[in-house]
Design a protein around this motif. Structure first.
Motif, PDB file in Angstrom:
ATOM      1  N   ARG A 147      39.278  33.520  30.875  1.00 29.64           N
ATOM      2  CA  ARG A 147      40.589  33.440  31.550  1.00 29.64           C
ATOM      3  C   ARG A 147      41.667  33.035  30.559  1.00 29.64           C
ATOM      4  O   ARG A 147      42.749  33.638  30.517  1.00 29.64           O
ATOM      5  N   LEU A 148      41.384  32.022  29.746  1.00 27.79           N
ATOM      6  CA  LEU A 148      42.380  31.537  28.797  1.00 27.79           C
ATOM      7  C   LEU A 148      42.688  32.564  27.721  1.00 27.79           C
ATOM      8  O   LEU A 148      43.813  32.618  27.213  1.00 27.79           O
ATOM      9  N   LEU A 149      41.710  33.371  27.369  1.00 27.33           N
ATOM     10  CA  LEU A 149      41.908  34.382  26.338  1.00 27.33           C
ATOM     11  C   LEU A 149      42.520  35.671  26.885  1.00 27.33           C
ATOM     12  O   LEU A 149      42.801  36.589  26.126  1.00 27.33           O
ATOM     13  N   GLY A 150      42.698  35.742  28.208  1.00 28.02           N
ATOM     14  CA  GLY A 150      43.344  36.902  28.805  1.00 28.02           C
ATOM     15  C   GLY A 150      42.421  38.056  29.136  1.00 28.02           C
ATOM     16  O   GLY A 150      42.892  39.143  29.489  1.00 28.02           O
ATOM     17  N   TYR A 151      41.106  37.853  29.082  1.00 28.88           N
ATOM     18  CA  TYR A 151      40.143  38.910  29.432  1.00 28.88           C
ATOM     19  C   TYR A 151      39.776  38.759  30.910  1.00 28.88           C
ATOM     20  O   TYR A 151      38.695  38.279  31.265  1.00 28.88           O
ATOM     21  N   HIS A 152      40.704  39.152  31.774  1.00 28.97           N
ATOM     22  CA  HIS A 152      40.577  38.818  33.193  1.00 28.97           C
ATOM     23  C   HIS A 152      39.472  39.599  33.903  1.00 28.97           C
ATOM     24  O   HIS A 152      38.844  39.076  34.829  1.00 28.97           O
ATOM     25  N   THR A 153      39.212  40.823  33.484  1.00 25.65           N
ATOM     26  CA  THR A 153      38.125  41.584  34.111  1.00 25.65           C
ATOM     27  C   THR A 153      36.778  40.937  33.800  1.00 25.65           C
ATOM     28  O   THR A 153      35.924  40.776  34.690  1.00 25.65           O
ATOM     29  N   VAL A 184      37.729  33.371  40.609  1.00 24.84           N
ATOM     30  CA  VAL A 184      37.657  34.736  41.136  1.00 24.84           C
ATOM     31  C   VAL A 184      39.034  35.172  41.631  1.00 24.84           C
ATOM     32  O   VAL A 184      39.519  36.266  41.316  1.00 24.84           O
ATOM     33  N   VAL A 185      39.681  34.294  42.395  1.00 26.20           N
ATOM     34  CA  VAL A 185      41.008  34.611  42.942  1.00 26.20           C
ATOM     35  C   VAL A 185      42.029  34.750  41.805  1.00 26.20           C
ATOM     36  O   VAL A 185      42.831  35.699  41.778  1.00 26.20           O
ATOM     37  N   ILE A 186      42.002  33.806  40.862  1.00 29.90           N
ATOM     38  CA  ILE A 186      42.946  33.839  39.735  1.00 29.90           C
ATOM     39  C   ILE A 186      42.778  35.125  38.935  1.00 29.90           C
ATOM     40  O   ILE A 186      43.763  35.795  38.581  1.00 29.90           O
ATOM     41  N   ILE A 238      44.544  40.587  37.259  1.00 27.07           N
ATOM     42  CA  ILE A 238      44.230  42.014  37.113  1.00 27.07           C
ATOM     43  C   ILE A 238      45.254  42.857  37.867  1.00 27.07           C
ATOM     44  O   ILE A 238      45.743  43.882  37.362  1.00 27.07           O
ATOM     45  N   ASP A 239      45.618  42.420  39.080  1.00 21.07           N
ATOM     46  CA  ASP A 239      46.623  43.147  39.864  1.00 21.07           C
ATOM     47  C   ASP A 239      47.990  43.125  39.180  1.00 21.07           C
ATOM     48  O   ASP A 239      48.714  44.123  39.174  1.00 21.07           O
ATOM     49  N   LEU A 240      48.338  41.975  38.596  1.00 17.59           N
ATOM     50  CA  LEU A 240      49.609  41.887  37.887  1.00 17.59           C
ATOM     51  C   LEU A 240      49.644  42.817  36.684  1.00 17.59           C
ATOM     52  O   LEU A 240      50.666  43.439  36.390  1.00 17.59           O
ATOM     53  N   GLY A 251      48.409  34.807  24.282  1.00 13.43           N
ATOM     54  CA  GLY A 251      49.522  35.693  24.579  1.00 13.43           C
ATOM     55  C   GLY A 251      50.297  35.203  25.784  1.00 13.43           C
ATOM     56  O   GLY A 251      49.725  34.617  26.684  1.00 13.43           O
ATOM     57  N   PHE A 252      51.588  35.434  25.811  1.00  8.69           N
ATOM     58  CA  PHE A 252      52.425  35.019  26.924  1.00  8.69           C
ATOM     59  C   PHE A 252      53.326  36.169  27.335  1.00  8.69           C
ATOM     60  O   PHE A 252      53.736  36.972  26.505  1.00  8.69           O
ATOM     61  N   ALA A 253      53.618  36.236  28.597  1.00  7.03           N
ATOM     62  CA  ALA A 253      54.600  37.214  29.078  1.00  7.03           C
ATOM     63  C   ALA A 253      55.967  36.584  28.943  1.00  7.03           C
ATOM     64  O   ALA A 253      56.330  35.692  29.684  1.00  7.03           O
ATOM     65  N   MET A 254      56.708  37.012  27.939  1.00  6.36           N
ATOM     66  CA  MET A 254      58.001  36.413  27.637  1.00  6.36           C
ATOM     67  C   MET A 254      59.141  37.247  28.205  1.00  6.36           C
ATOM     68  O   MET A 254      59.098  38.462  28.180  1.00  6.36           O
ATOM     69  N   ALA A 255      60.145  36.552  28.701  1.00 11.38           N
ATOM     70  CA  ALA A 255      61.369  37.249  29.096  1.00 11.38           C
ATOM     71  C   ALA A 255      62.058  37.758  27.840  1.00 11.38           C
ATOM     72  O   ALA A 255      62.130  37.072  26.833  1.00 11.38           O
ATOM     73  N   LEU A 256      62.570  38.986  27.892  1.00 13.81           N
ATOM     74  CA  LEU A 256      63.205  39.579  26.716  1.00 13.81           C
ATOM     75  C   LEU A 256      64.663  39.152  26.652  1.00 13.81           C
ATOM     76  O   LEU A 256      65.567  39.931  26.904  1.00 13.81           O
TER      77      LEU A 256
END
Length: 447
Positions: free
Chosen positions: A400-406, A433-435, A440-442, A7-12
């Motif tokens: 991380r690559l799959l987007g499961y940051h927790t 850990v930092v990434i 998660i914050d984002l 998944g990517f965060a795309m500009a609309l």
């Protein structure tokens, strides 16, 4: 050809499309060809090719887009529709024009401006309605929406024209003929005709009409010294191979077999039929096609890779090992090929292969750490070896690559606790850990 869900965060933006949960196709031969096609364009544009990539998305529509950073996304439908590699180079050059023009962040800013016009019309329209002027209020609302849309579309058309001009200049500077750029726009123009899109007014369109774009670009590309330069025959032949491989992988097998009949003995046709038969569940026929390829060029790493991949996915991992081992060597340890080789080693469930698989995979992720499949294989190695610390680290990379940051955060913290302090792996775990915390914050901010 391998499929990754991401998944990517795309500009609309109107020149881009959201790619959330779309299927990204990764293939060593395809990516090597795209790099050869695109890197001269990126260099002509002043981009660092180490940070520049072309990514293939499994989508049958004819489209390409950028979404921030230095990545050009091409839809599989665009590759299917192209007649030449040079046409694809024209599209890539246009998208690089968006990158150098900063159009994604500019578009985001413009989108906010259009939203401001809409909000203002809502406030004024509501005030008029509250004052008893219902028709006037409705008129204000409609006019505000039209103004916002017109403002945004005009901005988008300007950016598209700018990207066209920039792309043509990059092709000229890289000594790449611009014929492909013009011929691909003619394809789009024919598509517009089929859809009965009016050719005399682009006001309500996000892109200029294709006829306008052709007229604007023709002088620039024809004046280049590269205009009469013959197309790169080797590149075009490789493009036909990659195109056929892609068609065999993503299209209906019946369609592929009709397009590439048995009478066609070209490498491209063997490629397409091998995938079509493999996907249809005919392993014997698929193996015959790969054997025909290898017989014509026994040193070709990608033919060897396909032979091994089909044997592996047909439940014969031990038989796949020799071809895949040679493919790794002849491809200069291409990471995607190496990951498939390691998969075969592990699929044998023979513990004597663990050390070789670990070595191959560590070399692969050192060159390409964006392949979740390689991290899955490496996690399997460490699990079988009982190395819990490195298992936790590999899982953190994969998550991380799959987007499961927790989950990635928890696994990275476990790795930090178990790995030797100050070691390379421990430092990487601390980075993860930092990434993960940042991601998660984002996500919280977006919500």
């Amino acid at each position: 050809m391998k499929r990754l869900i991401t998944g990517f965060a795309m500009a609309l933006l109107l020149w881009s499309q959201p790619a959330a949960a779309q299927s990204i196709l990764r293939d060593a031969e395809t990516e090597a060809l795209f790099a050869e096609m695109a890197n001269p364009i990126a260099e002509a544009a002043g981009l660092d090719k180490r940070n520049f990539r072309v990514v293939l998305i499994n989508d049958k529509s004819i489209n390409a887009f950028v979404a921030g950073g230095q990545i050009v996304y091409l839809h599989s439908g665009l590759i299917d529709a192209a007649d030449t590699a040079n046409e694809v180079q024209g599209v890539i050059a246009h998208e690089v024009g968006h990158i150098t023009g900063g159009h994604v962040p500019l578009g985001d800013r413009m989108g906010r401006g259009a939203m401001g016009i809409t909000l203002l019309s809502l406030v004024l329209g509501a005030a008029a309605m509250a004052a008893g002027a219902g028709e006037a209020g409705a008129g204000i609302l409609a006019a505000g929406n039209r103004a916002a849309l017109g403002n945004f579309l005009a901005f988008s058309r300007v950016q598209e024209s700018s990207a066209d001009a920039a792309g043509a200049s990059f092709l000229n500077k890289a000594s790449i003929p611009g014929k492909g750029m013009l011929s691909f726009f003619r394809k789009l123009q024919a598509y517009e005709y089929r859809l009965a899109i009016p050719q005399d007014n682009s006001y309500e369109r996000s892109h200029p009409l294709s006829g306008e774009r052709i007229a604007n670009l023709t002088g620039s590309v024809r004046s280049s010294a590269a205009w009469d330069k013959p197309l790169d025959a080797g590149m075009e032949a490789r493009f036909k191979r990659v195109q056929a491989k892609l068609r065999g992988y993503v299209n209906d097998p019946k369609t592929t077999l009709a397009r590439y009949p048995a009478s066609d003995q070209s490498a491209a046709a063997h490629y397409a039929r091998a995938y079509a038969y493999h996907l249809s569940g005919y392993p014997v026929e698929a193996a015959k096609e790969t054997q025909a390829l290898v017989a014509t060029s026994p040193d070709d790493p990608y033919f060897l890779e396909l032979e091994g991949q089909i044997l592996l996915e047909s439940g014969k991992p031990e038989a796949a090992i020799p071809a895949l081992r040679e493919a790794v060597q002849r491809s200069d340890n291409a990471p995607l090929v190496a990951a498939t080789f390691a998969h075969a080693l592990l699929a044998t469930e023979d513990s004597s292969h663990l050390d070789e698989a670990e070595k191959v995979l560590n070399r692969a992720v050192a060159r390409d750490n964006e392949n979740p499949g390689a991290w899955v294989q490496l996690a399997m190695v460490y699990e079988r070896k009982g190395d819990e610390a490195r298992l936790a680290l590999a899982r953190a990379e994969q998550l991380r690559l799959l987007g499961y940051h927790t989950l990635a955060l928890a696994s990275a913290q476990n790795a930090v606790a178990m790995l030797p302090p100050g070691s390379r792996e421990a430092l990487r775990a601390q980075d993860l850990v930092v990434i993960s915390r940042t991601e998660i914050d984002l996500e919280k901010d977006r919500r």
